[in-house]
Design an enzyme around this catalytic site. Structure first.
Site, PDB file in Angstrom:
ATOM      1  N   SER A 202      34.521 -40.951 -20.449  1.00 40.01           N
ATOM      2  CA  SER A 202      35.883 -41.008 -21.002  1.00 40.01           C
ATOM      3  C   SER A 202      36.480 -42.405 -21.086  1.00 40.01           C
ATOM      4  O   SER A 202      37.558 -42.570 -21.663  1.00 40.01           O
ATOM      5  CB  SER A 202      36.821 -40.104 -20.192  1.00 40.01           C
ATOM      6  OG  SER A 202      36.699 -38.770 -20.612  1.00 40.01           O
TER       7      SER A 202
ATOM      8  N   LYS B 287      37.667 -43.731 -24.417  1.00 41.83           N
ATOM      9  CA  LYS B 287      39.029 -43.572 -24.940  1.00 41.83           C
ATOM     10  C   LYS B 287      39.774 -44.905 -25.005  1.00 41.83           C
ATOM     11  O   LYS B 287      40.725 -45.047 -25.784  1.00 41.83           O
ATOM     12  CB  LYS B 287      39.814 -42.572 -24.086  1.00 41.83           C
ATOM     13  CG  LYS B 287      39.309 -41.137 -24.176  1.00 41.83           C
ATOM     14  CD  LYS B 287      40.163 -40.198 -23.337  1.00 41.83           C
ATOM     15  CE  LYS B 287      39.720 -38.749 -23.467  1.00 41.83           C
ATOM     16  NZ  LYS B 287      38.440 -38.473 -22.797  1.00 41.83           N
TER      17      LYS B 287
ATOM     18  N   SER C 149      43.524 -38.200 -19.813  1.00 41.56           N
ATOM     19  CA  SER C 149      42.169 -38.139 -20.370  1.00 41.56           C
ATOM     20  C   SER C 149      42.069 -36.975 -21.351  1.00 41.56           C
ATOM     21  O   SER C 149      41.200 -36.105 -21.253  1.00 41.56           O
ATOM     22  CB  SER C 149      41.111 -37.999 -19.266  1.00 41.56           C
ATOM     23  OG  SER C 149      39.832 -38.356 -19.767  1.00 41.56           O
TER      24      SER C 149
END
Length: 488
Positions: free
Chosen positions: A139, A142, A323
């Protein structure tokens, strides 16, 4: 272990003060939305001479009915603490190696562990452990999605969901790619979102003004193309990616973040909810609600109603703090559209890479397959992630500041709320995006070291077997920077 200097304790106290002042912040919006909006406004005022984001190629952005909440008094101190004095000494490679080196031997780390620390003021890499070796970033991808979307769309860009007339008795609900559109009376989480209920009531009002009491309803999802289901398949961590959905297609009716069961056809579900709202407003919906397209010749006069999302800056902050995979994939597609690419997984991945190259980031070894980091074929290096964060701190790029203000604060918010809570330190001093997949753990963010220097960092480890132990090992690496002058 060195004791943090007085001004740095103020930095931690400022972050801790946010938790103490939650009741005051509640009146102004949620901690991660209302407070961070204040930080961003202050940053923009300081960086007013910086480079401006390019306008969105697909159309101008517009206003928003909701006014910004009052700024709580703690906001200026938080931003000042995170920024740190620019004349503080820079840590040396040897000093950082002495502090971080022993922590890299933790057995909980995987077969591939990489790291990089960048001086945010100069943009220079001051320490690295295989910093240029690509790894699965999970993640932390991102961060790249956030930088790319802000650079192409601008922090004030909003996502518009609209209703247009298509003939005498047909209306089309046109999806604008806003996963935060809500059908709930009370969205929850203190989040200001575009409302499907408002859109329906405004549509009813416009139809009545035209003397229309009965319509046929279709819905248009053509803004996004390609497969809707992420390569990982149907999963509680992400809904099918479509230009029309409400409440991220969460079927539990209450959750606002984290894993949850999702509707298999988010667009159809949102359109049915809209039809029900029209009926409640006194407009009869004839026949079945079907997928279709708005007329290509539709003019502004054909638009019956519209609602707009919170600004992109707020969406980025929410994506990073929680997230949020749904927001990430939507922003990747909007980035693609801004770059004149298809609004698909592939288009988003290519647009993110192109946007980062245009910002001057070397991308050797990098690979983008999605915007969320759920795809294991994503690859980034620790140095690329740390440099992206340094870019977001650059006064020449004030439009990227939400990347920093959206990072979870250790021990206080988002995916770091339950981490950095031991005696090892770092709580309130580390801001970072987490990354977690099976066998993959990552942490990328910012710290102010013991001498007051703002540093960005990234630590990636692949091949882990104990995720909790791996997270703790990464936390110790980040926390080590907060007590390190590291100039020997």
């Amino acid at each position: 272990m060195p004791v943090p200097k007085n001004w740095q304790v103020v930095a931690g106290s400022a972050a801790a003060g946010l938790a103490v002042a939650l009741t005051a912040v509640a009146a102004a919006g949620p901690w991660e939305s209302g407070q961070r909006t204040a930080e961003r406004a202050i940053a923009a005022s300081r960086d007013g001479q910086g480079k401006q984001a390019r306008p969105h190629k697909k159309g101008a952005t517009g206003g928003h009915k909701g006014a910004l909440a009052p700024v709580p008094p703690a906001a200026p101190e938080v931003l000042a603490a995170v920024t740190g004095p620019h004349n503080a000494p820079v840590p040396t490679k040897a000093g950082l190696a002495g502090r971080l080196g022993p922590l890299l031997y933790d057995g909980a780390l995987g077969s591939l562990t990489t790291g990089a620390v960048v001086d945010a003021v100069s943009g220079r890499t001051v320490w690295g452990q295989r910093p240029g070796t690509p790894a699965v970033p999970a993640s932390t991808t991102k961060v790249a999605t956030a930088v790319a979307s802000l650079s192409l769309l601008g922090a004030d860009h909003r996502l518009t969901t609209s209703v247009v007339a298509a003939g005498k008795d047909r209306v089309v609900l046109v999806g604008g790619g806003d996963p935060t559109l809500t059908a709930r009376a009370k969205p929850g989480g203190g989040w200001t979102a575009a409302s499907l209920r408002t859109l329906a009531s405004d549509t009813v009002r416009a139809l009545r003004a035209k003397g229309v009491r009965s319509v046929r309803l279709t819905y248009d999802t053509s803004l996004f193309t390609g497969p809707a289901v992420h390569p990982i398949g149907h999963n509680d961590n992400i809904a099918p990616v479509t230009a029309l959905m409400a409440d991220e297609a969460r079927s539990d009716g209450k959750s606002v973040k984290g894993p949850a069961a999702r509707h298999a056809d988010p667009a159809a579900k949102a359109a049915e909810a809209f039809a029900d709202l029209l009926r409640k407003g006194g407009v009869k919906v004839e026949g079945a609600v079907k997928a279709g397209k708005a007329p290509s010749h539709a003019q502004a006069a054909d638009r019956l109603a519209e609602v707009r999302s919170a600004p992109l800056a707020d969406l980025v902050e929410r994506m990073l703090t929680n997230s949020d995979n749904d927001i990430a994939e939507a922003l990747a597609r909007h980035t693609a559209l801004a770059a004149d690419r298809p609004g698909s997984f592939s288009g988003g991945a290519k647009a993110i890479g192109s946007a980062l190259r245009e910002l001057g980031l070397p991308l050797k070894g990098a690979r983008f397959a999605d915007g969320s980091g759920l795809d294991r074929t994503d690859h980034l290096t620790a140095e690329q992630l740390a440099r992206l964060l340094a870019l977001a701190a650059d006064p020449d790029h004030p439009e990227l500041r939400p990347v920093l203000t959206g990072l979870p604060v250790a021990g206080f918010s988002g995916s770091l709320r339950e981490r950095f809570t031991s005696s090892r330190g770092g709580a309130g001093l580390v801001r970072a995006k987490t990354g977690t997949l099976t066998g993959v753990n990552a942490l990328a963010g910012t710290v102010v070291d013991a001498d007051g220097r703002l540093l960005t960092f990234a630590f990636l480890t692949n091949g882990t077997t104990n995720p909790v132990a791996a997270q703790s090992a990464l936390d110790r690496l980040a926390a080590g920077l907060t007590t390190c002058g590291c100039r020997k």
